[in-house]
Scaffold this active site. Structure first.
Site, mmCIF file in Angstrom:
data_model
loop_
_atom_site.group_PDB
_atom_site.id
_atom_site.type_symbol
_atom_site.label_atom_id
_atom_site.label_comp_id
_atom_site.label_asym_id
_atom_site.label_seq_id
_atom_site.Cartn_x
_atom_site.Cartn_y
_atom_site.Cartn_z
ATOM 1 N N ASP A 168 -35.468 -26.795 90.597
ATOM 2 C CA ASP A 168 -34.796 -25.681 89.928
ATOM 3 C C ASP A 168 -33.300 -25.678 90.235
ATOM 4 O O ASP A 168 -32.844 -26.254 91.221
ATOM 5 C CB ASP A 168 -35.425 -24.366 90.393
ATOM 6 C CG ASP A 168 -35.356 -23.273 89.344
ATOM 7 O OD1 ASP A 168 -34.525 -23.369 88.432
ATOM 8 O OD2 ASP A 168 -36.155 -22.321 89.434
ATOM 9 N N GLU B 287 -28.048 -27.457 88.076
ATOM 10 C CA GLU B 287 -26.791 -27.619 87.320
ATOM 11 C C GLU B 287 -25.619 -28.209 88.143
ATOM 12 O O GLU B 287 -24.837 -28.953 87.534
ATOM 13 C CB GLU B 287 -26.373 -26.260 86.713
ATOM 14 C CG GLU B 287 -27.305 -25.745 85.671
ATOM 15 C CD GLU B 287 -28.606 -25.175 86.242
ATOM 16 O OE1 GLU B 287 -29.629 -25.226 85.531
ATOM 17 O OE2 GLU B 287 -28.611 -24.710 87.406
ATOM 18 N N ASP C 281 -33.888 -20.182 81.810
ATOM 19 C CA ASP C 281 -34.332 -18.787 81.869
ATOM 20 C C ASP C 281 -33.949 -18.041 80.591
ATOM 21 O O ASP C 281 -33.097 -17.146 80.594
ATOM 22 C CB ASP C 281 -33.742 -18.106 83.101
ATOM 23 C CG ASP C 281 -34.239 -18.741 84.382
ATOM 24 O OD1 ASP C 281 -35.380 -19.235 84.382
ATOM 25 O OD2 ASP C 281 -33.504 -18.756 85.377
#
Length: 947
Positions: free
Chosen positions: A554, A557, A631
């Site tokens: 997760d 980025e 998300d």
């Protein structure tokens, strides 16, 4: 920081320096794999040296520098290519020409313009002839580099796809700006695919604009007029949404509350959690044409221009959404504008920026513009169709390794299962209800609240993690994927170990920032190979050795701290092991997955790695990593935007994509819904589930309300029945789906296929953003409007089509109104399809796919290859797999089942194929219990069946 400067450039496989200078009269130098041209005009719009390298007969590597030498820094994306294609070089007028068997590449010796042509001399792609490039010297944290730009000509009828995953509900990016910047819900992949059957792989890791590369301007770039007609601003009214009273009225000419640091711009007395803001007045442009507005928002946002609603959206505050909308305006004409914004909580975001119409001189072009690079560095990839172009991308960046077969089944997840009993109880409920499932996902916070990065289960909630995993495996035949972040809380043992070795980014700690749970933290430097090794070692010790099956990587980025300005995000990851955060910004997810993939394959060489990551970059497919769309919100418009997001991600060369079925972030009205909101919630999830069954990976996830289908609706409800039907249908289709996965490795196939891939000559498909092919046969048409019982479907020309459910035949080349009752999503099967269906199963390896039902759709010749292997290991890389090819001849009305090729351990030597023959003259509704037209007992030798 250490700099790799002495390694040979792994993007090429031959000498980097010229080895032959033909004569003083020539204008090029020949190298072992191409040429170097030094244009006679030498400036920052042309470059000092141009190097062309022949990678294959259809792939050319172009490098342009303003320096005396080319950079030798190895590529993170591109791998060595073992190829030695033939080529020739000649001069023709002002051009140096390099020719392969498939291409002619011309370089103008004066201007440096590069033109790519086919062997017949027809141009495929041309750089712009003047001002095609720019190099602007910059310094980032003391690191010298250039801001670079390369411009290409683009004809009127060109369409541009790929470039990763974005949430703007767009298919064709021609005339638009695509920002390649890793962010939650936005994925940067620097590979562009044209409907002209070529691609551009831009080998650069910095933030990059593609297409229209002009900077978005503040709203004040337009003439603004207040509600009372004063020029220079809009009237902003800050309202208490409970009382309706206007507390503050003020003039605002720019609406830019983009980041945490912008919160101080709001009026001190404005209570955001209880407030509403309205902006009113008029707007006027200095240009006639299509104006683009880029809207960043959290909370509820509505925008009207000239009475037309352009935006009606919602997003939770901690992860703002974005939208690009367009409207035609006439020069100097005033248009009414109204903006209504209801913030979400005490910190919320709103920004509106604009681009005026593209200048006429720049309309037929697109560009790549990057913040930092040593040189312009790109690969031109040609092909006869989109599949060949994507195959070229994978030639450069690596094969899409096969995921384990169970990954093609259904995964259940929620924002988190708080305890061991929660998680096991869900799987037991699935098995008791006979809802097929292969994988349960354990999201974050299974550790102690202050122990992020330890990878250790909190004993009070997970008292026997080893036993839990064993029960999942042995009792429930279910895999466990677990969330692992590249994040460490300061002070724990893993943090201290990483810190001692200098493997952490330290700025977030130095600035004293705390995360959402109130603890200081930072991320490790995935660019450092030793740090990657240690990161895997920590995962291996605490998790993999327990039997964890797959990894949810997760926030890759990397999202070190959310909602910071971009300059602070770059600062937070500077320095990396390789250089500045500016130069390497977008490549973090690639390096993070690399470490996990290589670590697990070393630890257990013959067990397939499987990674799900929130961000991606070029080459990620070689590290067994899939990407999900982040998300996203639980809204109809968010569901719709996932269609084009997934298609363009797949057109970027990476075949494995998924999303949160139902959306992750939920409006509060759904948390304790009234009757009407509950009705909409159930329908939204039903429609999303129908869509989700036909993307590469089938996965439900989200915040409260819980997403298990029995928590969405009772067993008697049509929502439950529809979701169960599509779940079971997915498992029936497993022979088809796993064959597509096999083809993705063996033949560089793409599973989720934009219509340009199969119907590129049909001009009507160019901008269709809400339909796609799932494999070669199935046209998928999601329903994304509340209450809809039909939708428009375009059936591409060149094929007849069958309604998947009732078997009725429809001619192609037309738009129809397709039935879409609550329980069904329109699916059409192209004539000439052969679709294998397996038996009903509860998990992918419950039993062999025997008998297989082959549905043969007449009206055109067709072929399909059934791929099978062991499903869990890497023996397929050694040739241990089998294929059976089915060929249908429509003229002879025969189905040929060819000799089986290959073998693997556990292969069925003999099997049964039940043939269902469907033809245009007689409809044949979907029915897995119907009597077959033919039954074939197959022993691996060719059989021919006539209908």
């Amino acid at each position: 920081m250490r700099k790799i400067s002495t390694l040979l450039n792994t993007t090429v496989f031959l000498l980097a320096f010229p080895i032959i200078c033909l004569s003083q009269n020539t204008h090029y130098q020949k190298t072992d794999n191409g040429i170097i041209v030094k244009p006679t005009i030498n400036n920052a719009s042309i470059g000092k040296q141009i190097k062309l390298e022949v990678v294959t007969e259809k792939i050319i590597h172009a490098v342009i520098t303003v320096a005396d030498k080319f950079s030798l820094e190895p590529s993170l994306m591109v791998i060595p290519v073992k190829s030695k294609p033939e080529f020739s070089i000649s001069e023709n007028g002002n051009n140096v020409e390099l020719k392969t068997k498939a291409l002619t590449v011309k370089v103008d010796i004066n201007t440096g313009q590069i033109i790519y042509q086919d062997v017949a001399g027809k141009s495929i792609l041309e750089e712009k002839s003047f001002s095609a490039r720019s190099f602007k010297a910059v310094s980032n944290d003391g690191e010298a580099s250039y801001q670079i730009e390369q411009v290409f000509n683009s004809p009127d009828d060109e369409a541009i796809y790929g470039l990763g995953q974005h949430q703007d509900d767009m298919m064709d990016y021609k005339g638009k700006q695509v920002l390649l910047l890793q962010n939650n819900t936005d994925v940067a992949i620097p590979f562009l695919l044209s409907n002209k059957n070529y691609g551009i792989l831009w080998d650069n890791y910095s933030i990059t604009k593609v297409g229209d590369t002009r900077d978005y301007q503040p709203l004040s770039s337009f003439k603004l007029f207040s509600k009372n007609g004063e020029q220079g601003w809009l009237t902003a009214s800050y309202v208490d949404k409970k009382t309706g009273e206007v507390g503050i009225t003020r003039a605002e000419s720019d609406i830019d509350y983009s980041f945490l640091s912008d919160m101080k711009k709001f009026p001190d007395s404005f209570k955001m959690a209880n407030g509403k803001v309205t902006y009113e007045g008029k707007i006027s442009s200095g240009y006639t044409g299509l104006q683009h507005f880029n809207v960043k928002y959290a909370g509820y946002i509505k925008i009207w221009i000239d009475g037309k609603m352009l935006v009606d959206k919602w997003r939770q505050a901690w992860n703002p959404g974005s939208a690009v909308v367009e409207t035609e305006m006439s020069k100097d004409k005033k248009y009414d504008i109204k903006i209504e914004w209801i913030p979400d909580g005490n910190e919320s975001y709103l920004s509106i920026k604009a681009l005026t119409p593209i200048p006429e001189a720049d309309e037929n072009q697109y560009a790549f513009a990057s913040e930092s690079g040593d040189q312009i560095n790109y690969y031109f990839v040609s092909g006869t169709n989109a599949d060949e172009v994507i195959s070229g991308y994978r030639t450069l960046t690596g094969k899409a390794v096969l995921m384990p077969k169970w990954a093609m089944g259904f995964w259940q997840s929620r924002e988190r299962y708080k305890t061991q009993d929660d998680l096991l109880g869900v799987v037991k409920e699935f098995r008791d209800r006979k809802i097929p499932i292969d994988n349960i996902v354990l999201d974050w916070q299974y550790w102690k609240p202050d122990s992020w990065g330890t990878h250790e289960f909190e004993k009070s909630r997970f008292p026997d993690a080893d036993g839990m995993i064993k029960t999942l495996h042995d009792t429930y035949h279910t895999k466990l994927m677990i969330s692992v972040w590249p994040k460490f809380y300061s002070g724990n043992a893993n943090y201290n170990l990483m810190n001692k070795n200098g493997f952490l980014y330290k700025r977030n700690i130095a600035d004293g920032r705390k995360d959402w749970l109130g603890y200081p933290s930072t991320f490790y430097d995935a660019f450092n190979p030793e740090a990657r090794n240690l990161f895997w070692d920590l995962m291996n010790k605490s998790l993999y050795k327990k039997g964890i099956d797959a990894w949810w990587m997760d926030a890759t980025e990397p999202d070190i701290h959310s909602n910071l300005p971009i300059w602070e995000r770059k600062q937070n990851m500077t320095p990396t092991y390789l250089g500045s955060g500016t130069k390497y910004f977008n490549a973090f997810p690639l390096q993070n997955s690399k470490g996990v993939y290589e670590g697990q394959r070393k630890e257990n060489p013959n067990s397939r790695v499987f990674i799900l990551t929130r961000s991606a970059y070029g080459g990620l497919q070689r590290y067994a990593a899939a990407t999900w769309s982040g998300d996203i919100a639980s809204r109809w418009e968010d569901m719709k935007s996932q269609i084009s997001a997934g298609i363009n991600f797949s057109l970027s060369g990476l075949p494995y994509w998924t999303m949160d079925i139902g959306g992750f972030s939920v409006e509060r009205r759904y948390e304790d819904p009234n009757t009407e909101d509950l009705k909409e919630w159930r329908e939204l999830n039903t429609r999303w589930y129908q869509f989700g069954a036909f993307v590469p990976l089938f996965r439900s996830h989200g915040q409260f309300p819980f997403r298990e289908i029995y928590n969405i609706a009772p067993e008697s409800h049509p929502a439950y029945k529809s979701m169960l039907f599509y779940n079971k249908l997915r498992y029936r289709l497993m022979p088809y789906i796993y064959s597509l996965a096999g083809a993705s490795y063996q033949n560089d196939y793409t599973i989720m296929r934009g219509l340009v891939m199969d119907y590129g000559t049909d001009s009507k498909i160019k901008s269709i953003a809400d339909q796609y092919m799932f494999g070669p046969s199935m046209l998928i048409n999601p329903v994304y409007k509340y209450g809809a019982t039909s939708r428009k479907v375009y059936l591409p020309e060149g094929n007849g089509w069958y309604d998947f459910y009732n078997g009725k035949y429809v001619k192609g080349g037309q738009t129809i109104t397709a039935d879409a009752p609550y329980n069904q999503m329109p699916i059409y099967v192209k004539a000439g399809s052969i679709i294998p269906f397996g038996p009903e199963i509860q998990y992918t390896d419950e039993k062999p796919a025997d008998a297989i039902t082959l549905q043969v759709y007449a009206g055109k010749d067709g072929t399909f290859t059934l791929y099978e292997d062991e499903g869990l290991n890497y023996n397929y890389e050694k040739g241990e797999f089998s294929t059976i090819t089915f060929n249908y001849n429509d003229n002879l009305k025969t189905l040929t089942i060819a000799d089986r090729k290959g073998s693997y351990k556990g292969m069925l030597s003999n099997r049964i194929f039940n043939i269902i023959y469907i033809n245009p003259k007689k409809s044949n509704p979907l029915n897995f219990n119907q009597k077959p037209n033919k039954t074939i007992r197959y022993d691996g030798k060719q059989t021919i069946t006539k209908f």
